[in-house]
Write an enzyme that holds these catalytic residues in place. Structure first.
Site, PDB file in Angstrom:
ATOM      1  N   VAL A 155      42.630  37.805  -1.464  1.00  0.00           N
ATOM      2  CA  VAL A 155      42.016  39.145  -1.400  1.00  0.00           C
ATOM      3  C   VAL A 155      42.562  40.120  -2.437  1.00  0.00           C
ATOM      4  CG1 VAL A 155      41.379  39.026   1.032  1.00  0.00           C
ATOM      5  CG2 VAL A 155      43.648  39.866   0.395  1.00  0.00           C
ATOM      6  N   TYR A 156      43.680  39.818  -3.072  1.00  0.00           N
ATOM      7  CA  TYR A 156      44.249  40.778  -4.016  1.00  0.00           C
ATOM      8  C   TYR A 156      43.294  40.974  -5.190  1.00  0.00           C
ATOM      9  CZ  TYR A 156      48.778  40.201  -1.619  1.00  0.00           C
ATOM     10  OH  TYR A 156      49.790  40.164  -0.697  1.00  0.00           O
ATOM     11  N   SER A 157      42.845  42.210  -5.337  1.00  0.00           N
ATOM     12  CA  SER A 157      41.936  42.580  -6.425  1.00  0.00           C
ATOM     13  C   SER A 157      40.732  41.640  -6.507  1.00  0.00           C
ATOM     14  CB  SER A 157      42.679  42.627  -7.770  1.00  0.00           C
ATOM     15  OG  SER A 157      43.704  43.590  -7.736  1.00  0.00           O
TER      16      SER A 157
ATOM     17  N   LYS B  45      47.343  33.099  -0.092  1.00  0.00           N
ATOM     18  CA  LYS B  45      47.065  33.372   1.321  1.00  0.00           C
ATOM     19  C   LYS B  45      45.572  33.334   1.604  1.00  0.00           C
ATOM     20  CE  LYS B  45      50.775  36.796   1.129  1.00  0.00           C
ATOM     21  NZ  LYS B  45      50.518  37.253  -0.264  1.00  0.00           N
TER      22      LYS B  45
END
Length: 322
Positions: free
Chosen positions: A60-62, A88
């Site tokens: 989900v990061y960026s 993750k």
């Protein structure tokens, strides 16, 4: 740099893990303060040259661009078998049904997307980013086990949840003959120590390595109380984590750092590294000095008196980060 086994496994990790939420396309996802690829690559290379072998990101990061940037940099700067790469799964990656969570459908889909973005055929540590109350834990644990058996994942880990949830997952895996979690990535630092009540004793008893996120409390342990940065001004989540009463702890860090003649970040990280369950704090780095301080903290030995001064002002907090 020092290295340590991750929990009760045979896997060696550097005592500092580079947290890669900082790296990503700024207008993708919800973190507008991230560094683009051009600015990120020198920091990833600096970490490698300093002996850091452990890198943590998330799908989900960026909006997936963190995985892309980190994957390309590590392919260019390191041998794949010399690093420990963690990512993750859990957060929503697209609208509609099955776009997030920990169902078999989501896990099997997202690992392939992560591997594609990272440019690798396996992940060393695959972590569930949060607990999924809408999916049977048996389904989640068996799906993760199948990824290990398929060779797409070497080890599995978990992130912030209640101790009873983590215990339930581990017990379920044992009953099913499935792979168990080897690590817990939780919210733990001088300003938030609620994990010491149940989660850390559980991890110690079960041989689980602890990988604290936000080890510097979103930077609050490194600067004067009330000082804002470009990130803190837009970090709604972080602004809810640390109340006004934490100021006295920051002041204790400041006094000890001044007496030692070192930056405050080194003191805060040195305290965390001294905790017996902690394998490697996950440290974000937006400037070269952040990496320098993190590496130096590994060698900084605090006295018992300094530890007591840092810990004395702490007061109970509401549970946060889950």
């Amino acid at each position: 740099m020092q290295y340590v086994k991750l929990g009760s496994t045979g896997l060696d990790v550097s005592r500092i893990c580079l947290g890669c939420m900082t790296y990503g396309v700024p207008d993708r996802g919800t973190h507008e303060w991230t560094l683009d690829e051009e600015a990120s690559r020198p920091l990833i290379r600096q970490a490698l040259e300093a002996g850091v072998t452990f890198f943590d990101t998330a799908n989900v990061y960026s909006d997936g661009t963190s995985e892309e940037i980190v994957g390309r940099a590590l392919r260019d700067f390191a041998r794949r078998d010399e690093i420990v790469l963690a990512t993750k799964v859990h957060g929503r990656m697209r609208p509609g049904p099955n776009g997030g969570g920990l169902s078999r459908q989501a896990i099997m889909t997202e690992i392939d997307h992560s591997l594609r973005r990272l440019g690798t055929d396996y992940v060393d540590l695959y972590q569930i980013h949060r607990w999924d109350p809408h999916t049977p834990v048996e389904e989640t644990m068996e799906a993760l086990h199948d990824l290990v058996k398929a060779g797409k994942v070497r080890y599995i880990g978990a992130s912030s949840m209640y101790a009873w949830q983590f215990s339930k997952a581990q017990y379920t895996a044992r009953l099913g003959g499935w792979t168990r979690f080897v690590s817990m990535q939780n919210h733990y630092n001088l300003l938030y120590r609620e994990e010491e009540r149940e989660m850390l004793p559980l991890c110690a008893d079960q041989g689980v390595g602890v990988l604290p996120w936000s080890p510097l409390a979103r930077g609050r342990l490194t600067r004067d109380w009330g000082t804002t940065t470009g990130r803190s001004a837009t970090d709604g989540f972080g602004s809810r984590l640390y109340p006004e009463g934490d100021r006295t702890i920051v002041e204790a860090v400041t006094r000890i750092a001044g007496d030692r003649g070192v930056p405050r970040a080194q003191v805060a990280l040195a305290w965390l590294l001294r905790q017996s369950t902690v394998a490697a704090p996950i440290v974000g780095a937006g400037r070269p000095g952040h990496i320098e301080d993190a590496v130096a903290a590994v060698e900084l030995e605090l006295t018992d008196k300094e530890i007591e001064e840092l810990e004395r002002p702490y007061t109970p907090h509401p549970v946060s980060g889950h």
